[in-house]
Design a protein around this motif. Structure first.
Motif, PDB file in Angstrom:
ATOM      1  N   LYS A 188      37.350  52.299  47.117  1.00  0.00           N
ATOM      2  CA  LYS A 188      36.280  51.931  46.175  1.00  0.00           C
ATOM      3  C   LYS A 188      36.488  50.541  45.566  1.00  0.00           C
ATOM      4  O   LYS A 188      35.792  50.175  44.626  1.00  0.00           O
ATOM      5  CB  LYS A 188      36.233  52.952  45.024  1.00  0.00           C
ATOM      6  N   VAL A 189      37.462  49.781  46.068  1.00  0.00           N
ATOM      7  CA  VAL A 189      37.839  48.521  45.397  1.00  0.00           C
ATOM      8  C   VAL A 189      36.616  47.633  45.133  1.00  0.00           C
ATOM      9  O   VAL A 189      35.791  47.416  46.006  1.00  0.00           O
ATOM     10  CB  VAL A 189      38.915  47.759  46.210  1.00  0.00           C
ATOM     11  N   PHE A 190      36.525  47.154  43.894  1.00  0.00           N
ATOM     12  CA  PHE A 190      35.399  46.295  43.517  1.00  0.00           C
ATOM     13  C   PHE A 190      35.816  45.193  42.539  1.00  0.00           C
ATOM     14  O   PHE A 190      35.703  44.011  42.842  1.00  0.00           O
ATOM     15  CB  PHE A 190      34.264  47.135  42.905  1.00  0.00           C
ATOM     16  N   ASP A 191      36.332  45.609  41.369  1.00  0.00           N
ATOM     17  CA  ASP A 191      36.508  44.631  40.276  1.00  0.00           C
ATOM     18  C   ASP A 191      37.447  43.466  40.600  1.00  0.00           C
ATOM     19  O   ASP A 191      37.178  42.338  40.227  1.00  0.00           O
ATOM     20  CB  ASP A 191      36.955  45.263  38.948  1.00  0.00           C
ATOM     21  N   VAL A 192      38.542  43.760  41.305  1.00  0.00           N
ATOM     22  CA  VAL A 192      39.488  42.679  41.597  1.00  0.00           C
ATOM     23  C   VAL A 192      38.825  41.643  42.518  1.00  0.00           C
ATOM     24  O   VAL A 192      39.055  40.430  42.388  1.00  0.00           O
ATOM     25  CB  VAL A 192      40.815  43.256  42.168  1.00  0.00           C
ATOM     26  N   ILE A 193      37.961  42.116  43.412  1.00  0.00           N
ATOM     27  CA  ILE A 193      37.241  41.205  44.318  1.00  0.00           C
ATOM     28  C   ILE A 193      36.174  40.424  43.553  1.00  0.00           C
ATOM     29  O   ILE A 193      36.019  39.223  43.726  1.00  0.00           O
ATOM     30  CB  ILE A 193      36.629  42.007  45.492  1.00  0.00           C
ATOM     31  N   TYR A 194      35.475  41.111  42.654  1.00  0.00           N
ATOM     32  CA  TYR A 194      34.460  40.452  41.835  1.00  0.00           C
ATOM     33  C   TYR A 194      35.090  39.296  41.050  1.00  0.00           C
ATOM     34  O   TYR A 194      34.532  38.205  40.961  1.00  0.00           O
ATOM     35  CB  TYR A 194      33.837  41.473  40.881  1.00  0.00           C
ATOM     36  N   ALA A 195      36.278  39.555  40.503  1.00  0.00           N
ATOM     37  CA  ALA A 195      36.918  38.530  39.668  1.00  0.00           C
ATOM     38  C   ALA A 195      37.549  37.410  40.497  1.00  0.00           C
ATOM     39  O   ALA A 195      37.532  36.260  40.092  1.00  0.00           O
ATOM     40  CB  ALA A 195      37.987  39.172  38.789  1.00  0.00           C
ATOM     41  N   MET A 196      38.082  37.756  41.666  1.00  0.00           N
ATOM     42  CA  MET A 196      38.851  36.746  42.410  1.00  0.00           C
ATOM     43  C   MET A 196      38.032  35.936  43.411  1.00  0.00           C
ATOM     44  O   MET A 196      38.184  34.722  43.511  1.00  0.00           O
ATOM     45  CB  MET A 196      40.009  37.410  43.166  1.00  0.00           C
ATOM     46  N   THR A 197      37.199  36.585  44.202  1.00  0.00           N
ATOM     47  CA  THR A 197      36.564  35.876  45.319  1.00  0.00           C
ATOM     48  C   THR A 197      35.058  36.081  45.431  1.00  0.00           C
ATOM     49  O   THR A 197      34.409  35.385  46.210  1.00  0.00           O
ATOM     50  CB  THR A 197      37.168  36.357  46.652  1.00  0.00           C
ATOM     51  N   ARG A 198      34.520  37.068  44.736  1.00  0.00           N
ATOM     52  CA  ARG A 198      33.098  37.428  44.847  1.00  0.00           C
ATOM     53  C   ARG A 198      32.691  37.657  46.305  1.00  0.00           C
ATOM     54  O   ARG A 198      31.624  37.246  46.755  1.00  0.00           O
ATOM     55  CB  ARG A 198      32.215  36.365  44.212  1.00  0.00           C
ATOM     56  N   GLY A 199      33.593  38.242  47.054  1.00  0.00           N
ATOM     57  CA  GLY A 199      33.267  38.609  48.435  1.00  0.00           C
ATOM     58  C   GLY A 199      33.534  37.516  49.458  1.00  0.00           C
ATOM     59  O   GLY A 199      33.518  37.761  50.656  1.00  0.00           O
TER      60      GLY A 199
END
Lengths: 307, 419
Positions: A240-251
């Motif tokens: 379900k990973v989401f927030d760490v990606i949102y904060a670091m790379t936005r996909g």
């Protein structure tokens, strides 16, 4: 003249029963659970089978499994799934290996163990979004502390763009996630380690078994139920990973860190395609439900093995 | 008896908790004061301090209205508007020029065409006036024209014997950049905001315009996979391969470009209007006074359009205070207010550009704006803009990091946008 006591009515009996008391206690929790879990699940289900673009137009024509088929025939869906799988496998494996090592260290009878346990738990106490922002800063090509450290130590000649390639960025996101989650894994495994009877290790010592042999013959077999539970728990979370990606790379870059949860988010809210976004959310729910079923089975098995 | 007491306590506590929760969820209106919630961005354009100052000035003139501002990054703004829309959380929201089509068709903001003064069409700059229009209707009030300008470090340029005139074309910029690199003044003379975000579309669009291209064909379909679109992307990639563009640009947003300029680490960068003040602010910059502004350089065709980055203030459909919100919007976008803060965001109003009291506050910016606002390139004004942009962002990045050729990447983006 004696007074005959009044026969309590059914309503009166109910108001004074333990059932009523329990219902009073549970009512606020039920309301909250319904409001933030049950209702959204139902509403998302409705969206998943209808052609709804925006929450401002929540009613759309029924399209059956049309949204599911559209979602699953998209290349971006399968590449997001592939990336999610990579993230899940690598992060869970790293967390288990490092977590087991730290659990062993925390279980050792050494001086200042309480201090060690306190320090180890710190990353877990940091909110995920803050953790992401923290690692984004560390990996920043121009001002990040990692580049500064490595160039000052002479390991790098010039700054490296850690988040500059799809594969590199994904691995950096995994490092950020592992750093935050290892304490949880370590403490869960520590509980398993602490439950192994000391006598078994003493007997192994008498039999002159080496450390490696002891680890593989005693620790690992007895830890397997705990390891499998922690593994499944982490797989569910990692999927379900989401927030760490949102904060670091936005996909990014080039969709290199766009996992299925992030893809679902952008489809629903950035592209305003609630129908397909909801179908994607339900696909995630189905995968998580399957993993949860495996988790519960493993949990039951581990309980049986303790009896 | 004992059980009864416990039950009474539990019932009382439950009731209290629920009452407190409900009270917390209900807006507090002790008198006739209307409290408006407004959503702004904390990035380019007016600073948070400037907007707060404007709102406090409005409140002083209008004691019955309070405005509570929320600030988010540009990247979070769209999704915040979308997710808050059903609840009617905000009464005023800031809209990018690319969103009116989407928000109009999904009924997120209201049509304010009837509230428009016909004179505004003449009184406002063309680049500003059309910001909130879709299908002939207005869905907000422009908050100022905007485009990306070309910023350069004057000291570095002069040190290699170049002048402002050498920076009139992209060929000239690259020639000066090579000299700066060879002289060891900057490892990477160019920095861009090429992160996977709308920022990369803005930079690509501005270059695409200079190379004589456009985002769409005559039918309004994304058509960047033609010769001009591909050569623009190939040009961008080549600047990375030649060591002139900082490879970290693929992780940069506009703030990072501004920092790179302000720290004297790069010589050139495209950025919005407010960079001129921020990159020359001694509190933020080690090269204060040395960062200069020019209109965007021209490409081989001689064209030099800037990307249209104008924004507007709109009223969400579920706002309960439409009239009060419109009054605040008129104040914020009004000439009197805008003329006080031209360095944050140049005004909507044509007459401001010939008023020395306004232009005198930032003569360099207004000189560049005269050319920069005269010709702008628009991103497609279509309801599904975001999904097309999302596919294009990923494609541009795939070419920039070398995982696909520019042609492959743009072909895929066009195919994805057509779905």
């Amino acid at each position: 003249m004696s007074k005959t006591p009044a026969v309590p009515t059914r309503k009166r009996r109910w108001r004074h029963s333990q059932g009523f008391f329990a219902a009073c206690l549970l009512a606020p929790a039920i309301l909250v659970v319904f409001g933030i879990i049950i209702y959204p699940i139902i509403q998302t289900g409705v969206y998943a089978f209808t052609d709804v673009r925006s929450a401002m137009h929540p009613k759309g024509p029924f399209v059956g499994f049309g949204n599911f088929s559209k979602a699953m025939t998209s290349n971006r869906f399968w590449s997001s799934m592939g990336r999610t799988l990579y993230f899940t496998i690598v992060s869970t494996a790293a967390e288990l290996v490092i977590g087991l090592g730290i659990a062993g260290l925390l279980n050792a009878k050494i001086r200042g163990r309480w201090l060690l346990r306190t320090v180890v738990v710190i990353p877990w106490a940091i909110p995920t979004i803050v953790n992401g922002a923290l690692w984004k800063g560390i990996f920043h090509a121009q001002y990040g502390s990692l580049n500064a450290l490595l160039t000052q130590l002479g390991i790098l000649n010039s700054y490296k763009v850690w988040l500059g390639t799809p594969w590199g960025a994904m691995n950096m996101v995994i490092i950020a996630d592992v750093w935050k989650t290892v304490p949880l894994v370590a403490f869960l495994l520590l509980a398993g380690l602490a439950s192994i009877p000391e006598e078994l290790y003493e007997a192994a010592k008498i039999d002159r078994a080496g450390r490696w042999k002891t680890f593989w013959s005693i620790t690992v077999p007895l830890m397997l139920p705990a390891i499998s539970i922690v593994m499944i728990l982490r797989v569910i979370e990692a999927f379900k990973v989401f927030d760490v990606i949102y904060a670091m790379t936005r996909g990014g870059p080039a969709d290199g860190t766009k996992t299925i949860a992030y893809y679902t988010y952008t489809t629903a809210f950035s592209d305003q395609n609630y129908g397909i976004g909801s179908a994607l959310a339900y696909i995630i729910v189905i995968v998580i439900a399957l993993l949860s079923a495996i988790y519960l089975r493993a949990l039951r098995r581990s309980e049986m093995s303790l009896i | 008896m004992k059980n009864r007491t416990i039950r009474a306590i539990v019932a009382g506590l439950t009731a209290t908790v629920m009452a407190v929760a409900m009270a917390a969820c209900t807006p507090k209106e002790s008198d006739d004061t209307i409290t408006l919630n407004a959503l702004f961005m904390q990035q380019a354009g007016y600073s948070q301090e400037q907007i707060d100052e404007m709102l406090r000035a409005y409140e002083a003139d209008n004691p019955g209205i309070k405005v509570k501002a929320t600030y988010v990054s540009y990247e979070a703004l769209h999704d915040k508007i979308v997710t808050s829309a059903p609840a009617g959380t905000y009464d005023i929201v800031l809209l990018d020029v690319i969103w009116p089509a989407e928000f109009a068709t999904t009924n997120i903001v209201i049509d304010v065409t009837d509230r428009y003064d016909p004179a505004w069409e003449q009184d406002m700059l063309g680049g500003a006036y059309g910001t909130a229009f879709y299908d002939g209707k207005a869905y907000g009030m422009p908050w100022g024209p905007s485009t990306k300008f070309f910023y350069y470090n004057e000291e570095m340029v002069n040190a290699v014997g170049a002048t402002e005139a050498d920076l009139a074309t992209w060929d000239g910029v690259l020639a000066v950049a090579k000299k700066i690199k060879e002289a060891g003044l900057a490892e990477y003379p160019l920095a861009w905001s090429w992160m996977q975000a709308e920022a990369v579309i803005c930079d690509y669009g501005q270059l695409l315009g200079a190379f004589g291209g456009d985002f769409t064909d005559a039918d309004g379909n994304l058509a960047v996979n033609n010769a001009v679109g591909v050569s623009t992307l190939a040009w961008m990639k080549q600047t990375i391969d030649d060591g002139l563009t900082n490879p970290a640009s693929t992780t940069f947003l506009e703030d990072d470009v501004q920092k790179a300029l302000a720290q004297g680490e790069t010589a050139f960068g495209l950025n919005w209007e407010s960079t001129l003040v921020d990159a020359n602010d001694p509190d933020q910059s080690v090269v204060a006074g040395k960062i200069k502004i020019l209109p965007t350089p021209a490409g081989p065709t001689g064209l030099r359009p800037g990307i249209n980055g104008a924004m507007a203030l709109s009223i969400p459909t579920n706002s309960k205070n439409v009239d009060a919100a419109w009054d605040v919007i008129l104040y914020l976008t009004g000439k009197d207010n805008q003329d006080k803060y031209p360095t944050g965001w140049p005004p909507n109003w044509v007459s401001s550009y010939s008023d020395p009291a306004v232009t005198g506050q930032a003569p360099e910016l207004f000189a560049a704006a005269e050319i920069g606002y005269a010709d702008t390139i628009l991103r497609p004004t279509v309801p599904n803009y975001n999904s097309a942009s999302d596919a294009l962002q990923a494609a541009i990045q795939a070419a920039l990091v070398g995982s696909k050729t520019p042609q492959q990447a743009l072909d895929e983006a066009v195919a994805a946008a057509a779905q």
